[in-house]
Scaffold this motif. Structure first.
Motif, short mmCIF file in Angstrom:
data_model
loop_
_atom_site.label_atom_id
_atom_site.label_comp_id
_atom_site.label_asym_id
_atom_site.label_seq_id
_atom_site.Cartn_x
_atom_site.Cartn_y
_atom_site.Cartn_z
N THR A 4 -20.97 27.54 2.68
CA THR A 4 -19.73 27.05 2.07
C THR A 4 -19.58 27.64 0.68
N LEU A 5 -18.39 28.18 0.43
CA LEU A 5 -18.10 28.87 -0.82
C LEU A 5 -16.93 28.19 -1.52
N VAL A 6 -17.12 27.78 -2.77
CA VAL A 6 -16.04 27.26 -3.59
C VAL A 6 -15.27 28.45 -4.16
N VAL A 7 -13.96 28.48 -3.93
CA VAL A 7 -13.10 29.54 -4.46
C VAL A 7 -12.19 28.91 -5.50
N VAL A 8 -12.36 29.28 -6.77
CA VAL A 8 -11.55 28.73 -7.85
C VAL A 8 -10.30 29.61 -7.97
N TYR A 9 -9.15 28.99 -7.75
CA TYR A 9 -7.90 29.74 -7.63
C TYR A 9 -6.99 29.46 -8.82
N ALA A 10 -6.19 30.48 -9.20
CA ALA A 10 -5.19 30.33 -10.26
C ALA A 10 -4.18 31.46 -10.12
N ASP A 11 -3.07 31.33 -10.82
CA ASP A 11 -2.07 32.39 -10.85
C ASP A 11 -2.72 33.68 -11.32
N GLY A 12 -2.38 34.79 -10.68
CA GLY A 12 -2.97 36.07 -11.04
C GLY A 12 -4.17 36.43 -10.20
N ALA A 13 -4.61 35.52 -9.33
CA ALA A 13 -5.75 35.82 -8.46
C ALA A 13 -5.30 36.71 -7.30
N ALA A 14 -6.26 37.17 -6.52
CA ALA A 14 -5.93 37.81 -5.25
C ALA A 14 -5.10 36.83 -4.43
N HIS A 15 -4.21 37.34 -3.58
CA HIS A 15 -3.33 36.49 -2.79
C HIS A 15 -4.17 35.65 -1.82
N PRO A 16 -3.76 34.39 -1.58
CA PRO A 16 -4.53 33.56 -0.65
C PRO A 16 -4.78 34.21 0.71
N GLY A 17 -3.80 34.94 1.23
CA GLY A 17 -4.01 35.62 2.50
C GLY A 17 -5.10 36.67 2.43
N ASP A 18 -5.15 37.40 1.31
CA ASP A 18 -6.19 38.41 1.15
C ASP A 18 -7.56 37.76 0.98
N ILE A 19 -7.60 36.62 0.28
CA ILE A 19 -8.86 35.90 0.14
C ILE A 19 -9.35 35.44 1.51
N ALA A 20 -8.43 34.95 2.33
CA ALA A 20 -8.80 34.49 3.66
C ALA A 20 -9.32 35.63 4.53
N VAL A 21 -8.68 36.79 4.46
CA VAL A 21 -9.14 37.94 5.24
C VAL A 21 -10.56 38.32 4.84
N GLY A 22 -10.86 38.24 3.53
CA GLY A 22 -12.18 38.63 3.06
C GLY A 22 -13.27 37.61 3.31
N LEU A 23 -12.90 36.31 3.34
CA LEU A 23 -13.93 35.28 3.37
C LEU A 23 -13.96 34.43 4.64
N ALA A 24 -12.80 34.09 5.18
CA ALA A 24 -12.73 33.11 6.26
C ALA A 24 -13.50 33.49 7.53
N PRO A 25 -13.60 34.78 7.90
CA PRO A 25 -14.33 35.09 9.14
C PRO A 25 -15.82 34.74 9.11
N TRP A 26 -16.40 34.57 7.91
CA TRP A 26 -17.85 34.39 7.87
C TRP A 26 -18.31 33.24 6.97
#
Length: 425
Positions: A4-26
């Motif tokens: 389980t990974l905590v992802v701290v999000y804010a304006d200016g971050a990578a787009h949520p969809g891109d974060i999901a592509v990089g992290l959600a599969p694993w």
């Protein structure tokens, strides 16, 4: 077993969809963010990929996150670095410590630390009140660069050539509740570093690196297209146009800077100015650089969002070889500094047909009111590739000659410029 990974999000971050592509599969993601207009708008999208904790209280966020038994914490946003560090401390998770966070996010502290370590001595002074102005100018000399101590995206970054005009500009910025990324009006004035002639390209580069246990590994040197006044970016590309000797000197300077700031783990994005006397440091950022993951995925099928996540979880992922292949680029066109209205963008269909162009995407529609000011606000983006950097230069020249932008500025009537002339507005 998935971690389980905590992802701290804010304006200016990578787009949520891109974060999901990089992290959600694993990995299982838990998102945490401070509530504001942007994060509330993104909450439904983030919630598709994992639980979302929205709170402006660190103790409350930590309490709610403990229920998820997180194994690591990561952020892809400059704005979120302080929150990520505070949560990591509360949850006993590895991250930049508070001292390092201060050096990464406060431009005055960073300059002082790098000078003390003998890495690069750029004259720099902190301006908390207007009473600090005269002493700052005396220390840095003119021309100089005035900017927020905690800033990003070239917002409110100015080239100062006249002390009296600079004082008035400082007065205005100090009166702003948030001239940079955080509340508070603290500014820095620093020595201006003149660039060398880099032909059709910008006089600066960035070094993309991954740090694991204090060991710095470079992933690529990113070339830049020329800035437009005063310091607004217009795009980037892999690989850089540098020769071997200058490339090595830039990478050595970046490595020494990252080590001096105490970075132990994570991605770094270090900007270097190319001067006639050699490379000089602009700044070190303790996170993924804007647009860099997209270049990495296209150029070598390496997802840096995933790479940063795995390092945050204590893994030792296989790293790609330093990039030196075909040229991949992102070119964007900034909105004018003068407030106005976008009437239209012409030439998009023709640009899409140009050899080497793989994507054209507008970000602003006709009728959009543009706020003006000094920041990187993009009207569109063009992406593509070329066999090498010289071919890339020819492609970009064709793009800027083909695109035409029409604006209305108050009572002045319509005005049209090409992509090449847009930066002067």
């Amino acid at each position: 077993m998935r971690k389980t990974l905590v992802v701290v999000y804010a304006d200016g971050a990578a787009h949520p969809g891109d974060i999901a592509v990089g992290l959600a599969p694993w990995a299982d993601c838990v998102f945490v963010a401070e509530p504001d207009a942007h994060t509330r708008a993104m909450e439904p999208l983030l919630d598709r990929f994992g639980p979302v904790v929205l709170t402006d209280s660190v103790p409350e966020a930590a309490r709610r996150l403990r229920a998820h038994a997180a194994d690591g914490i990561v952020t892809y946003s400059e704005r979120a670095l302080h929150l990520a560090a505070a949560l990591a401390e509360q949850l006993a998770l590895p991250f930049h410590d508070r001292g390092t966070i201060g050096l990464l996010t406060d431009k005055w502290q960073q300059r002082a630390a790098l000078s003390a370590a003998g890495v690069d001595a750029v004259r720099c002074r902190r301006i908390d009140t207007l009473a600090d102005w005269d002493a700052a100018v005396a220390a840095t000399g003119l021309p100089a660069v005035l900017k927020p101590a905690h800033g990003g995206g070239s917002r409110n970054t100015f080239h100062i050539t006249d002390a009296a005009a600079g004082r008035e500009l400082a007065r205005t910025l100090l009166g702003d509740d948030c001239p940079g990324l955080v509340a508070g009006g603290t500014l820095v004035l620093e020595e201006y570093l003149p660039g060398r002639d880099c032909g059709p390209f910008g006089d600066y580069v960035s070094i993309e690196s991954i740090v694991q246990g204090g060991t710095v590994t470079d992933l690529a040197v990113t070339g830049k297209f020329p800035m437009v006044p005063p310091f607004r970016e217009t795009g980037r590309f892999w690989p850089s146009p540098l020769g071997a000797a200058e490339d090595a000197a830039c990478r050595d300077l970046a490595r020494r800077a990252v080590e001096a700031l105490g970075v132990r783990d994570g991605l770094t994005h270090t900007e270097i100015k190319l001067t006639p006397q050699g490379p000089r440091l602009i700044e070190v950022n303790g996170r993924l650089g804007g647009g860099i993951n997209e270049l990495s995925v296209r150029a070598q099928n390496t997802n840096l969002i995933e790479l940063a996540g795995r390092v945050a979880l204590g893994e030792r992922p296989d790293l790609p070889a330093f990039y030196q292949g075909r040229a991949y680029f992102q070119l964007f066109h900034p909105a004018p500094r003068t407030p106005g209205t976008l009437l239209g963008i012409d030439g998009a269909d023709a640009v899409k047909r140009l050899p080497g162009v793989t994507l054209y995407r507008p970000y602003a529609r006709p009728g959009t009111a543009l706020p003006g000011g000094v920041q990187t606000l993009e009207l569109d983006i063009v992406m593509g590739e070329a066999d090498d950097v010289p071919e890339l230069a020819a492609i970009v020249k064709d793009i800027d000659a083909t695109l035409r932008y029409r604006f209305a500025f108050g009572d002045q009537g319509p005005r049209e410029v090409t992509g090449a002339g847009l930066g002067a507005l």
